[in-house]
Design an enzyme around this catalytic site. Structure first.
Site, mmCIF file in Angstrom:
data_model
loop_
_atom_site.group_PDB
_atom_site.id
_atom_site.type_symbol
_atom_site.label_atom_id
_atom_site.label_comp_id
_atom_site.label_asym_id
_atom_site.label_seq_id
_atom_site.Cartn_x
_atom_site.Cartn_y
_atom_site.Cartn_z
ATOM 1 N N ASP A 28 8.283 -15.809 0.533
ATOM 2 C CA ASP A 28 8.621 -14.792 -0.587
ATOM 3 C C ASP A 28 9.832 -15.381 -1.343
ATOM 4 O O ASP A 28 10.502 -16.119 -0.547
ATOM 5 C CB ASP A 28 9.322 -13.437 -0.091
ATOM 6 C CG ASP A 28 8.970 -12.423 -1.415
ATOM 7 O OD1 ASP A 28 8.151 -11.811 -1.390
ATOM 8 O OD2 ASP A 28 9.878 -12.623 -2.242
ATOM 9 N N GLU A 146 -7.353 -5.958 -3.854
ATOM 10 C CA GLU A 146 -6.725 -4.914 -2.642
ATOM 11 C C GLU A 146 -7.205 -3.684 -2.987
ATOM 12 O O GLU A 146 -6.643 -3.222 -4.358
ATOM 13 C CB GLU A 146 -5.264 -5.406 -2.401
ATOM 14 C CG GLU A 146 -4.628 -4.741 -1.515
ATOM 15 C CD GLU A 146 -5.488 -4.647 -0.094
ATOM 16 O OE1 GLU A 146 -5.451 -5.759 0.660
ATOM 17 O OE2 GLU A 146 -5.900 -3.710 0.502
ATOM 18 N N ARG A 149 -4.033 1.849 -0.216
ATOM 19 C CA ARG A 149 -3.045 2.867 -0.537
ATOM 20 C C ARG A 149 -1.603 2.855 0.107
ATOM 21 O O ARG A 149 -1.470 2.937 1.393
ATOM 22 C CB ARG A 149 -3.675 4.308 -0.230
ATOM 23 C CG ARG A 149 -4.852 4.786 -1.202
ATOM 24 C CD ARG A 149 -5.694 5.923 -0.369
ATOM 25 N NE ARG A 149 -6.045 5.638 0.939
ATOM 26 C CZ ARG A 149 -6.815 6.487 1.815
ATOM 27 N NH1 ARG A 149 -7.227 7.464 1.401
ATOM 28 N NH2 ARG A 149 -7.331 5.720 3.165
ATOM 29 N N PHE A 244 -8.741 13.338 -5.360
ATOM 30 C CA PHE A 244 -8.131 13.290 -6.481
ATOM 31 C C PHE A 244 -8.350 14.322 -7.668
ATOM 32 O O PHE A 244 -8.472 14.253 -8.752
ATOM 33 C CB PHE A 244 -8.543 11.824 -6.908
ATOM 34 C CG PHE A 244 -7.966 10.683 -6.450
ATOM 35 C CD1 PHE A 244 -6.643 10.245 -6.983
ATOM 36 C CD2 PHE A 244 -8.419 10.077 -5.100
ATOM 37 C CE1 PHE A 244 -5.904 9.254 -6.174
ATOM 38 C CE2 PHE A 244 -7.800 9.482 -4.559
ATOM 39 C CZ PHE A 244 -6.456 8.720 -4.972
ATOM 40 N N LEU A 245 -8.764 15.488 -6.996
ATOM 41 C CA LEU A 245 -8.770 16.690 -7.816
ATOM 42 C C LEU A 245 -7.679 17.795 -7.764
ATOM 43 O O LEU A 245 -7.640 18.785 -7.435
ATOM 44 C CB LEU A 245 -10.130 17.357 -7.408
ATOM 45 C CG LEU A 245 -11.381 16.749 -7.923
ATOM 46 C CD1 LEU A 245 -12.666 17.598 -7.625
ATOM 47 C CD2 LEU A 245 -11.026 16.502 -9.519
ATOM 48 N N CYS A 255 0.776 1.156 -9.286
ATOM 49 C CA CYS A 255 -0.563 0.553 -9.606
ATOM 50 C C CYS A 255 -1.136 1.470 -10.715
ATOM 51 O O CYS A 255 -1.623 0.904 -11.805
ATOM 52 C CB CYS A 255 -1.363 0.804 -8.223
ATOM 53 S SG CYS A 255 -0.980 -0.560 -7.114
HETATM 54 N N1 LIG Z 1 1.158 -1.507 -3.808
HETATM 55 C C1 LIG Z 1 0.027 -1.217 -3.754
HETATM 56 O O1 LIG Z 1 -0.268 -0.095 -3.505
HETATM 57 C C2 LIG Z 1 -1.115 -2.162 -4.321
HETATM 58 C C3 LIG Z 1 -2.352 -1.861 -3.929
HETATM 59 C C4 LIG Z 1 -3.412 -2.591 -4.348
HETATM 60 C C5 LIG Z 1 -3.129 -3.560 -5.275
HETATM 61 N N2 LIG Z 1 -1.844 -3.938 -5.384
HETATM 62 C C6 LIG Z 1 -1.457 -5.082 -6.159
HETATM 63 O O2 LIG Z 1 -1.043 -6.096 -5.478
HETATM 64 C C7 LIG Z 1 -0.009 -6.747 -6.083
HETATM 65 C C8 LIG Z 1 1.377 -7.001 -5.390
HETATM 66 O O3 LIG Z 1 1.803 -5.566 -5.234
HETATM 67 P P1 LIG Z 1 2.962 -5.046 -4.528
HETATM 68 O O4 LIG Z 1 3.133 -3.666 -4.478
HETATM 69 O O5 LIG Z 1 2.795 -5.579 -3.122
HETATM 70 O O6 LIG Z 1 4.064 -5.847 -5.009
HETATM 71 P P2 LIG Z 1 5.674 -6.010 -4.801
HETATM 72 O O7 LIG Z 1 6.433 -6.024 -5.939
HETATM 73 O O8 LIG Z 1 6.138 -5.117 -3.554
HETATM 74 O O9 LIG Z 1 5.607 -7.282 -4.004
HETATM 75 C C9 LIG Z 1 5.595 -8.678 -4.610
HETATM 76 C C10 LIG Z 1 6.356 -9.577 -3.953
HETATM 77 O O10 LIG Z 1 5.995 -10.926 -4.425
HETATM 78 C C11 LIG Z 1 7.283 -11.728 -4.451
HETATM 79 N N3 LIG Z 1 7.308 -12.696 -5.449
HETATM 80 C C12 LIG Z 1 7.255 -12.634 -6.803
HETATM 81 N N4 LIG Z 1 6.959 -14.016 -7.216
HETATM 82 C C13 LIG Z 1 6.731 -14.903 -6.392
HETATM 83 C C14 LIG Z 1 6.648 -16.131 -6.081
HETATM 84 N N5 LIG Z 1 6.542 -17.061 -7.157
HETATM 85 N N6 LIG Z 1 6.745 -16.879 -4.939
HETATM 86 C C15 LIG Z 1 6.963 -16.003 -3.730
HETATM 87 N N7 LIG Z 1 7.031 -14.734 -3.857
HETATM 88 C C16 LIG Z 1 7.110 -14.086 -4.823
HETATM 89 C C17 LIG Z 1 8.430 -10.573 -5.000
HETATM 90 O O11 LIG Z 1 9.674 -11.189 -4.676
HETATM 91 C C18 LIG Z 1 8.156 -9.581 -3.932
HETATM 92 O O12 LIG Z 1 8.367 -9.253 -2.697
HETATM 93 C C19 LIG Z 1 0.067 -6.573 -7.547
HETATM 94 O O13 LIG Z 1 -0.716 -7.130 -8.405
HETATM 95 C C20 LIG Z 1 -0.352 -4.951 -7.332
HETATM 96 O O14 LIG Z 1 -0.759 -4.298 -8.389
HETATM 97 C C21 LIG Z 1 -0.878 -3.171 -4.956
#
Ligand SMILES: NC(=O)c1ccc[n+]([C@@H]2O[C@H](COP(=O)([O-])OP(=O)(O)OC[C@H]3O[C@@H](n4cnc5c(N)ncnc54)[C@H](O)[C@@H]3O)[C@@H](O)[C@H]2O)c1
Length: 429
Positions: A28, A146, A149, A244-245, A255
């Protein structure tokens, strides 16, 4: 294998793959996140995740590094799980984190490798990343959206409804699909665009169900019907389903809001006006203001009134406050001149960063509700639902109004004749 981005998605992906015996390095860019993981602390609240991470670290299958600590390595699989937030001005997905991750891969990975996109990206993104960065390179690209939830992300990793793999390079697709061997779920192999759209369409459909039931709830109020019964009756139809109702103050989180906006934007950019999605968004925005409207109807001028907001996270079992209805509701209450006290079992730390210091924050319900004339349930945490609501008579001030933004409390409140209850879609009882 490498997982880039250690948020809700990346951390679960890294820990689960390590638990299945793979050698996984999670990286990260965020120094605070990296430092806490290196010190054995999971930086987010996600049930079962610390227990999943620990054995991986102990056995040496799982390592966390800062991005800057890796240079010129060879690794066969790289998962991208960085954020794709909304751009503030038009709702399009901001791809800057993706672009910098891809550039980093190009600069630092020395061998032939498969890049697997876990982040949610709009249809066409994979193809344009391939065209811009990866053409004639040693990298293959696979979309593996992904669907987890938050709050049950670990369970969902092991029990997904489906695994979607979008690829041009069938061999690369097979490699990614083999990682999920033993997981009982249909595997759908598609082209990259379709895989990307499946993710957006799924979130948009779920958001639509929520806005739909909220519209029905608003109709219920006009005719004095009970949305909970109506919803049960609708959900018993197997063509519709029960999930979801649940009527309430609408969807939030990291998201649904951004993905619905992005699909709307994307459709417009492709010459299509997605009317249904526009309505889903405006219904959801309106729904957030309902508790304040109901409060005004019951209490009149809100200036100087003490109001407790119960729940800050966008849903129970997470500390994620991104686009949480509670944050908007608190700001609306502040604008009305209310004295706001709020509580959440795990999201207070995150909330301190976004709310003015005049909002008093508590980790448990009694602290927040003490002296309040009214309370709004914004997140249906189990401890709030199971709270002894009969004990509030001496703690709250009259008129002791409870606005149940999640329709989760009626059975608790009606036992206490000294509390006034207002739900969503069920009128004043
Ligand atoms: N959170 C959810 O429930 C969920 C579910 C399905 C899909 N998603 C999708 O998955 C993706 C990630 O979601 P999330 O909630 O885990 O995001 P998040 O913001 O919690 O985590 C993203 C991480 O990526 C790191 N990051 C950013 N740029 C970086 C880089 N260049 N190199 C290394 N690390 C880097 C950030 O520091 C952060 O820790 C998004 O596109 C989101 O839409 C999220």
């Amino acid at each position: 294998m490498l997982v880039i981005g250690l948020g809700y998605v990346g951390l679960v992906q890294a820990a689960a793959l390590a638990e299945r015996g793979h050698e996984v390095t999670g990286i990260d860019i965020d120094l605070d996140k990296y430092n806490s993981l290196r010190n054995g602390r999971v930086s987010i609240y996600e049930p079962d995740l610390p227990e999943l991470i620990k054995p991986g670290l102990k056995k040496g299958h799982l390592t966390f590094l800062h991005l800057s600590e890796i240079k010129e390595i060879s690794v066969p699989l790289i998962f991208i799980a960085v954020g794709t937030p909304s751009l503030p001005f038009n709702g399009n997905a901001d791809l800057s984190q993706i672009q910098s991750a891809i550039q980093w891969i190009k600069d630092n990975i020395r061998n032939n490798a498969v890049i697997v996109m876990k982040s949610t990206v709009l249809p066409g993104t994979g193809q344009s990343l391939i065209n811009k960065y990866l053409k004639d390179s040693r990298f293959s690209y696979v979309s593996n959206p992904e669907f987890l939830r938050e709050g049950q992300a670990v369970y969902d990793w092991y029990h997904p409804d489906r695994i979607v793999i979008g690829c041009q390079d069938q061999e690369a697709g097979k490699v990614v699909s083999s990682l999920y061997n033993g997981i009982k779920a249909p595997v759908l192999i598609t082209d990259i665009n379709s895989a990307e759209l499946i993710k957006y369409a799924s979130n948009a459909f779920l958001a639509t169900k929520i806005s739909f039931i909220n519209e029905i709830a608003n109709v219920c109020e006009l005719i004095d019907a009970d949305i909970e019964l109506v919803s049960e009756g609708i959900g018993l139809d197997s063509r519709i389903g029960k999930s979801f109702l649940k009527a309430g103050i609408g969807y939030g989180g990291s998201c649904f809001p951004k993905d619905v906006r992005a699909l709307d934007y994307f459709s417009s950019m492709n010459g299509y006006s997605f009317e249904l999605l526009k309505s889903v968004i405006s219904v959801n925005n309106r729904q957030r203001s309902l508790p304040v409207k109901k409060l005004k109807e019951a209490l009149g001028d809100l200036n100087g009134k003490k109001v407790a907001v119960l729940g800050l996270a966008f849903k129970p079992n997470t500390d994620d406050i991104r686009e949480a209805p509670a944050i908007d509701i608190i700001n609306m209450l502040l604008n009305e001149g209310c004295e706001v006290r709020a509580c959440d079992p795990v999201a207070v730390g995150n909330t301190k960063k976004v709310l003015p210091s005049e909002v008093k924050l508590f980790e448990s319900l009694p602290g927040a509700i003490g002296g309040a004339q009214a309370a709004i349930l914004t997140t249906e945490w189990e401890e709030f639902v199971n709270f002894d609501w009969t004990s509030l008579n001496d703690i709250m001030s009259p008129p002791r109004l409870i606005i149940d933004g999640r329709n989760a409390l009626r059975h608790c409140i009606v036992q206490n004749p000294d509390l006034k209850y207002v739900g969503i879609g069920r009128g004043i009882k």
